[in-house]
Design a protein around this motif. Structure first.
Motif, mmCIF file in Angstrom:
data_model
loop_
_atom_site.group_PDB
_atom_site.id
_atom_site.type_symbol
_atom_site.label_atom_id
_atom_site.label_comp_id
_atom_site.label_asym_id
_atom_site.label_seq_id
_atom_site.Cartn_x
_atom_site.Cartn_y
_atom_site.Cartn_z
ATOM 1 N N PRO A 1 3.055 -2.862 -5.062
ATOM 2 C CA PRO A 1 1.745 -3.407 -5.323
ATOM 3 C C PRO A 1 1.798 -5.085 -5.248
ATOM 4 O O PRO A 1 0.887 -5.768 -4.608
ATOM 5 N N GLU A 2 2.775 -5.632 -5.449
ATOM 6 C CA GLU A 2 3.176 -7.181 -5.149
ATOM 7 C C GLU A 2 3.093 -7.285 -3.703
ATOM 8 O O GLU A 2 2.535 -8.495 -3.120
ATOM 9 N N ILE A 3 3.636 -6.623 -2.811
ATOM 10 C CA ILE A 3 3.636 -6.395 -1.294
ATOM 11 C C ILE A 3 1.962 -6.324 -1.000
ATOM 12 O O ILE A 3 1.701 -7.375 -0.184
ATOM 13 N N ILE A 4 1.322 -5.278 -1.418
ATOM 14 C CA ILE A 4 0.155 -5.673 -1.128
ATOM 15 C C ILE A 4 -0.852 -6.672 -1.291
ATOM 16 O O ILE A 4 -1.631 -7.071 -0.727
ATOM 17 N N ARG A 5 -0.493 -7.155 -2.465
ATOM 18 C CA ARG A 5 -1.247 -8.382 -3.114
ATOM 19 C C ARG A 5 -0.789 -9.563 -2.071
ATOM 20 O O ARG A 5 -1.719 -10.385 -1.723
ATOM 21 N N SER A 6 0.302 -9.646 -1.808
ATOM 22 C CA SER A 6 0.587 -10.892 -0.949
ATOM 23 C C SER A 6 0.232 -10.624 0.487
ATOM 24 O O SER A 6 -0.390 -11.511 1.037
ATOM 25 N N ALA A 7 0.068 -9.417 0.873
ATOM 26 C CA ALA A 7 -0.869 -9.088 2.270
ATOM 27 C C ALA A 7 -2.190 -9.700 2.003
ATOM 28 O O ALA A 7 -2.620 -10.226 3.150
ATOM 29 N N ILE A 8 -2.836 -9.499 1.124
ATOM 30 C CA ILE A 8 -4.339 -9.894 0.810
ATOM 31 C C ILE A 8 -4.369 -11.538 0.805
ATOM 32 O O ILE A 8 -5.209 -11.956 1.428
ATOM 33 N N GLU B 1 -6.400 -2.487 7.956
ATOM 34 C CA GLU B 1 -5.276 -2.360 8.963
ATOM 35 C C GLU B 1 -4.249 -3.347 8.855
ATOM 36 O O GLU B 1 -3.216 -3.313 9.066
ATOM 37 N N ASP B 2 -4.885 -4.758 8.655
ATOM 38 C CA ASP B 2 -3.969 -5.886 8.512
ATOM 39 C C ASP B 2 -3.139 -5.698 7.232
ATOM 40 O O ASP B 2 -1.896 -6.191 7.366
ATOM 41 N N ILE B 3 -3.660 -5.209 6.015
ATOM 42 C CA ILE B 3 -2.829 -5.063 4.872
ATOM 43 C C ILE B 3 -1.963 -3.968 5.043
ATOM 44 O O ILE B 3 -0.636 -4.115 4.576
ATOM 45 N N ILE B 4 -1.908 -2.651 5.535
ATOM 46 C CA ILE B 4 -1.064 -1.563 5.912
ATOM 47 C C ILE B 4 -0.059 -2.271 6.970
ATOM 48 O O ILE B 4 0.879 -1.975 6.767
ATOM 49 N N SER B 5 -0.555 -2.746 7.838
ATOM 50 C CA SER B 5 0.537 -3.440 8.673
ATOM 51 C C SER B 5 1.461 -4.232 8.228
ATOM 52 O O SER B 5 2.767 -4.008 8.445
ATOM 53 N N TYR B 6 0.885 -5.273 7.226
ATOM 54 C CA TYR B 6 1.930 -6.177 6.687
ATOM 55 C C TYR B 6 2.848 -5.662 5.716
ATOM 56 O O TYR B 6 4.006 -5.757 5.560
ATOM 57 N N ALA B 7 2.295 -4.377 4.747
ATOM 58 C CA ALA B 7 3.034 -3.759 4.035
ATOM 59 C C ALA B 7 4.007 -2.763 4.453
ATOM 60 O O ALA B 7 5.231 -2.615 4.203
ATOM 61 N N THR B 8 3.718 -2.073 5.687
ATOM 62 C CA THR B 8 4.645 -1.286 6.425
ATOM 63 C C THR B 8 5.777 -2.099 7.100
ATOM 64 O O THR B 8 7.004 -1.630 7.108
ATOM 65 N N SER C 1 -15.382 -5.472 0.808
ATOM 66 C CA SER C 1 -16.609 -5.658 0.974
ATOM 67 C C SER C 1 -16.670 -5.914 2.374
ATOM 68 O O SER C 1 -16.147 -6.759 3.077
ATOM 69 N N HIS C 2 -17.602 -4.789 3.086
ATOM 70 C CA HIS C 2 -17.563 -4.901 4.445
ATOM 71 C C HIS C 2 -16.252 -5.131 5.281
ATOM 72 O O HIS C 2 -16.334 -5.447 6.134
ATOM 73 N N GLY C 3 -15.368 -4.366 4.617
ATOM 74 C CA GLY C 3 -14.010 -4.023 5.341
ATOM 75 C C GLY C 3 -12.930 -4.961 5.016
ATOM 76 O O GLY C 3 -11.826 -5.090 5.731
ATOM 77 N N THR C 4 -13.379 -6.094 4.460
ATOM 78 C CA THR C 4 -12.556 -7.189 4.080
ATOM 79 C C THR C 4 -12.101 -7.047 2.447
ATOM 80 O O THR C 4 -12.973 -6.851 1.691
ATOM 81 N N TYR C 5 -10.693 -7.071 2.209
ATOM 82 C CA TYR C 5 -10.444 -7.274 0.857
ATOM 83 C C TYR C 5 -10.055 -8.517 0.003
ATOM 84 O O TYR C 5 -9.781 -9.351 0.961
ATOM 85 N N ARG C 6 -10.412 -8.573 -1.070
ATOM 86 C CA ARG C 6 -10.313 -9.746 -1.859
ATOM 87 C C ARG C 6 -9.552 -9.494 -3.139
ATOM 88 O O ARG C 6 -9.896 -8.534 -3.846
ATOM 89 N N LEU C 7 -8.537 -10.347 -3.629
ATOM 90 C CA LEU C 7 -8.152 -10.271 -5.000
ATOM 91 C C LEU C 7 -8.985 -10.682 -5.930
ATOM 92 O O LEU C 7 -9.722 -11.500 -5.695
ATOM 93 N N LEU C 8 -8.961 -10.179 -7.363
ATOM 94 C CA LEU C 8 -9.815 -10.656 -8.244
ATOM 95 C C LEU C 8 -8.964 -11.132 -9.351
ATOM 96 O O LEU C 8 -8.077 -11.063 -9.359
#
Length: 175
Positions: free
Chosen positions: A120-127, A136-143, A168-175
């Motif tokens: 989960p930290e890797i996913i948050r770092s990707a965002i 795609e960007d997040i998954i590429s970063y994580a893999t 939102s519209h394909g873009t991810y944002r941390l809350l």
């Protein structure tokens, strides 16, 4: 009064401080319980250090090392010397003494701490490291950091369900 006693089961020798008052004693090596009056008392001393020295001499004699024992210092003195010597050696001196570069150890420890992130930290770092991260960007970063593709997708969905990020519209944002 201290007594050097021996186990009839495993031949271990140990100090017994209350040999005449205690009813039983347990062997520190094999765990067998003995009646103290039936234990063989090899030596009895009023001083603990003298009893320790006598035990050491008996062990050396039993193992055929009487001559080497005679050449060594008293047990208490060796203990103090050892304690003094170990307190004076720093970690870096020790590592250098055994042929290891202390700087390399420190660098490896720091890089290991920096790369050890949970999925989960890797996913948050990707965002957080990208301006407008897509799936795609997040998954590429994580893999690239060892997270399997399917696990990265599942984590994205889970973090959205938990309310930790939004899409939102394909873009991810941390809350």
């Amino acid at each position: 009064m201290y007594a050097v006693v021996g186990c009839t089961n495993c031949s271990a020798m140990w100090l017994l401080s209350d040999a005449h008052t205690a009813e039983s004693a347990t062997c520190p090596r094999c765990g067998r319980t003995h009646q103290t009056k039936k234990l063989r008392h090899f030596v009895e001393e009023s001083d603990r250090e003298a009893a320790r020295q006598a035990r050491s001499a008996l062990l050396a004699k039993r193992d055929g090392n009487s001559a080497a024992f005679a050449d060594t210092a008293h047990v208490a003195k060796m203990e103090r010397t050892l304690a003094d010597d170990t307190q004076q050696v720093s970690d870096n001196e020790y590592l250098s003494g055994v042929g290891i570069n202390p700087d390399a150890v420190e660098n490896a420890a720091q890089s290991d701490d920096a790369t050890r992130q949970s999925r989960p930290e890797i996913i948050r770092s990707a965002i957080s490291s990208q301006d407008a991260p897509t799936e795609e960007d997040i998954i590429s970063y994580a893999t690239d950091r060892g997270v399997p593709t399917d696990a990265a997708r599942e984590l994205l969905e889970k973090l959205i369900r938990q309310g930790n990020l939004t899409e939102s519209h394909g873009t991810y944002r941390l809350l």
